[in-house]
Design a protein around this motif. Sequence first.
Motif, mmCIF file in Angstrom:
data_model
loop_
_atom_site.group_PDB
_atom_site.id
_atom_site.type_symbol
_atom_site.label_atom_id
_atom_site.label_comp_id
_atom_site.label_asym_id
_atom_site.label_seq_id
_atom_site.Cartn_x
_atom_site.Cartn_y
_atom_site.Cartn_z
ATOM 1 N N ARG A 134 -5.473 14.227 -0.629
ATOM 2 C CA ARG A 134 -4.543 13.189 -0.177
ATOM 3 C C ARG A 134 -4.236 13.274 1.314
ATOM 4 O O ARG A 134 -4.015 12.259 1.966
ATOM 5 C CB ARG A 134 -3.248 13.226 -0.991
ATOM 6 N N ASP A 190 1.052 5.469 0.591
ATOM 7 C CA ASP A 190 0.415 6.566 1.313
ATOM 8 C C ASP A 190 0.224 7.730 0.346
ATOM 9 O O ASP A 190 1.206 8.308 -0.121
ATOM 10 C CB ASP A 190 1.287 6.983 2.489
ATOM 11 N N ARG A 240 -7.948 8.475 4.797
ATOM 12 C CA ARG A 240 -7.864 7.589 5.960
ATOM 13 C C ARG A 240 -8.046 6.167 5.443
ATOM 14 O O ARG A 240 -9.096 5.837 4.887
ATOM 15 C CB ARG A 240 -8.960 7.905 6.982
ATOM 16 N N PRO A 241 -7.028 5.328 5.615
ATOM 17 C CA PRO A 241 -7.110 3.975 5.058
ATOM 18 C C PRO A 241 -8.246 3.152 5.659
ATOM 19 O O PRO A 241 -8.217 2.814 6.819
ATOM 20 C CB PRO A 241 -5.753 3.358 5.379
ATOM 21 N N GLU A 270 0.852 -1.197 0.000
ATOM 22 C CA GLU A 270 0.000 0.000 0.000
ATOM 23 C C GLU A 270 0.881 1.239 0.000
ATOM 24 O O GLU A 270 1.936 1.272 0.622
ATOM 25 C CB GLU A 270 -0.916 0.013 1.229
ATOM 26 N N THR A 296 -5.691 1.726 -1.336
ATOM 27 C CA THR A 296 -5.677 3.052 -1.953
ATOM 28 C C THR A 296 -6.250 3.008 -3.366
ATOM 29 O O THR A 296 -6.850 3.980 -3.821
ATOM 30 C CB THR A 296 -4.250 3.641 -1.987
ATOM 31 N N THR A 345 2.269 10.977 0.968
ATOM 32 C CA THR A 345 3.728 11.031 0.778
ATOM 33 C C THR A 345 4.212 10.312 -0.478
ATOM 34 O O THR A 345 5.340 10.525 -0.905
ATOM 35 C CB THR A 345 4.444 10.405 1.998
#
Length: 177
Positions: free
Chosen positions: A53, A8, A57-58, A6, A62, A11
């Motif tokens: 982005r 982010d 919130r996971p 996964e 994604t 970032t």
Amino acid sequence: MEKPPELDPATQFRELYEREYRSVYRTIRAMIFDPSLAEDLSQEAFVRAYRSRDRYRPTGPTGAWLHRIAVNVTISHLRREKLSRLLAPKLLLGSGSGGYEQVEARTLLEKGMARLSPKVRAAVVLHYFHGYTREEVGKILGVPSGTVASRIAKAMVVMREALVENEQIVIPARSGE
């Protein structure tokens, strides 16, 4: 086959874009059938994802988050397209005498818009004619996006009624009646 790690969005957005673009594009392309428009909507979906982005919130992969955004962008586009067809049915596109049909379409649009309250009319103009999202319209008007959605839905009903009434009025009588 091993699942890719996964990423982010806050970032690693560039990597996420590179990994998911083709999949998002294929999803939109399957909904739109127009490669060029699918490309534009894919870009719009990624722009929206990029802007949000930091709020991601996971709750799942994604890729699913990106696809949800892409589908919403596509559905919004299709709704705007449907309303524009509803507001000016074939009259602006007619290749015939042109001038008369455009005036008639503008008159139909103005009659329908005149039935809307100023608040509802503002939401319609900002969303459909200027392309702002419901969230952006909400910020402009100082109301929640749900209120904007409600106003737009109400406008659709009122405009549809106005067009139906107009069609009943302008249907020519058959000869001999």
